[in-house]
Design a protein around this motif. Structure first.
Motif, PDB file in Angstrom:
ATOM      1  N   GLY A  42       0.997  -1.168   0.023  1.00  0.00           N
ATOM      2  CA  GLY A  42      -0.112   0.010  -0.177  1.00  0.00           C
ATOM      3  C   GLY A  42       0.956   1.264   0.067  1.00  0.00           C
ATOM      4  O   GLY A  42       0.131   2.374  -0.111  1.00  0.00           O
ATOM      5  N   LYS A  43       2.112   1.068  -0.066  1.00  0.00           N
ATOM      6  CA  LYS A  43       2.887   2.132   0.037  1.00  0.00           C
ATOM      7  C   LYS A  43       4.017   2.144  -1.157  1.00  0.00           C
ATOM      8  O   LYS A  43       4.183   1.398  -1.699  1.00  0.00           O
ATOM      9  CB  LYS A  43       3.880   2.485   1.531  1.00  0.00           C
ATOM     10  N   GLU A  44       4.325   3.415  -1.228  1.00  0.00           N
ATOM     11  CA  GLU A  44       5.457   3.455  -2.329  1.00  0.00           C
ATOM     12  C   GLU A  44       6.940   2.984  -1.827  1.00  0.00           C
ATOM     13  O   GLU A  44       7.193   3.051  -0.943  1.00  0.00           O
ATOM     14  CB  GLU A  44       5.850   4.984  -3.166  1.00  0.00           C
ATOM     15  N   THR A  90      10.175  -3.858   8.877  1.00  0.00           N
ATOM     16  CA  THR A  90       9.342  -4.993   7.966  1.00  0.00           C
ATOM     17  C   THR A  90       9.169  -4.584   6.662  1.00  0.00           C
ATOM     18  O   THR A  90       8.283  -3.348   6.430  1.00  0.00           O
ATOM     19  CB  THR A  90       8.198  -5.478   8.955  1.00  0.00           C
ATOM     20  N   ALA A  91       9.659  -4.972   5.632  1.00  0.00           N
ATOM     21  CA  ALA A  91       9.373  -4.720   4.433  1.00  0.00           C
ATOM     22  C   ALA A  91       9.786  -5.622   3.387  1.00  0.00           C
ATOM     23  O   ALA A  91      10.837  -6.521   3.440  1.00  0.00           O
ATOM     24  CB  ALA A  91       9.836  -3.324   3.971  1.00  0.00           C
ATOM     25  N   VAL A  92       9.815  -5.385   2.088  1.00  0.00           N
ATOM     26  CA  VAL A  92      10.466  -6.135   1.165  1.00  0.00           C
ATOM     27  C   VAL A  92      11.459  -5.085   0.474  1.00  0.00           C
ATOM     28  O   VAL A  92      11.158  -3.929   0.103  1.00  0.00           O
ATOM     29  CB  VAL A  92       9.518  -6.617  -0.358  1.00  0.00           C
ATOM     30  N   TYR A  93      12.655  -5.588   0.841  1.00  0.00           N
ATOM     31  CA  TYR A  93      13.913  -4.928   0.430  1.00  0.00           C
ATOM     32  C   TYR A  93      14.352  -5.179  -0.990  1.00  0.00           C
ATOM     33  O   TYR A  93      14.575  -6.386  -1.515  1.00  0.00           O
ATOM     34  CB  TYR A  93      15.192  -5.270   1.340  1.00  0.00           C
ATOM     35  N   TYR A  94      14.673  -4.045  -1.846  1.00  0.00           N
ATOM     36  CA  TYR A  94      15.073  -4.158  -3.229  1.00  0.00           C
ATOM     37  C   TYR A  94      16.540  -3.568  -3.194  1.00  0.00           C
ATOM     38  O   TYR A  94      16.670  -2.440  -2.974  1.00  0.00           O
ATOM     39  CB  TYR A  94      13.964  -3.295  -4.120  1.00  0.00           C
TER      40      TYR A  94
END
Length: 115
Positions: A42-44, A90-94
């Motif tokens: 839900g976030k950029e 917590t997130a997906v790290y790119y």
């Protein structure tokens, strides 16, 4: 074509540490900037940290003093040492790389901070 392959994500408790790695391969002469972004649903996608080929770094305010970005230019690899992790990390790290006038992204690695 350039490929970025990340590793090192996972589940860690609050206060813990993780180290992410990202190796670039393909037709590479030199990489101007490498770094990390992260995204939650839900976030950029947002900047975490970047590092230039000369070693200049930039960090998001939320991670300053806790995360450290580094790179091995000879190996075309960038690292992110994450200490004192918080639930909100917590997130997906790119992984990110800017070279030869183009931007490249890795496939993403999940980092979950939870007790």
């Amino acid at each position: 074509q350039v490929q970025l392959v990340e590793s090192g994500g996972g589940l860690v408790q609050p206060g813990g540490s993780l180290r992410l790695s990202c190796a670039a391969s393909g037709r590479i002469f030199s990489i101007n900037i490498m770094g990390w972004f992260r995204q939650v649903p839900g976030k950029e996608r947002a900047l975490v940290a970047t590092i230039t080929s000369s070693g200049s770094t930039q960090y998001a305010d939320s991670v300053k003093g806790r995360f450290t970005v580094s790179r091995d230019n000879a190996a075309n690899t960038v690292y992110l040492q994450m200490d004192s992790l918080k639930v909100e990390d917590t997130a997906v790290y790119y992984c990110y790389a800017y070279l030869q006038l183009s931007t490249y992204w890795g496939q993403g690695t999940q980092v979950t901070v939870s007790s």
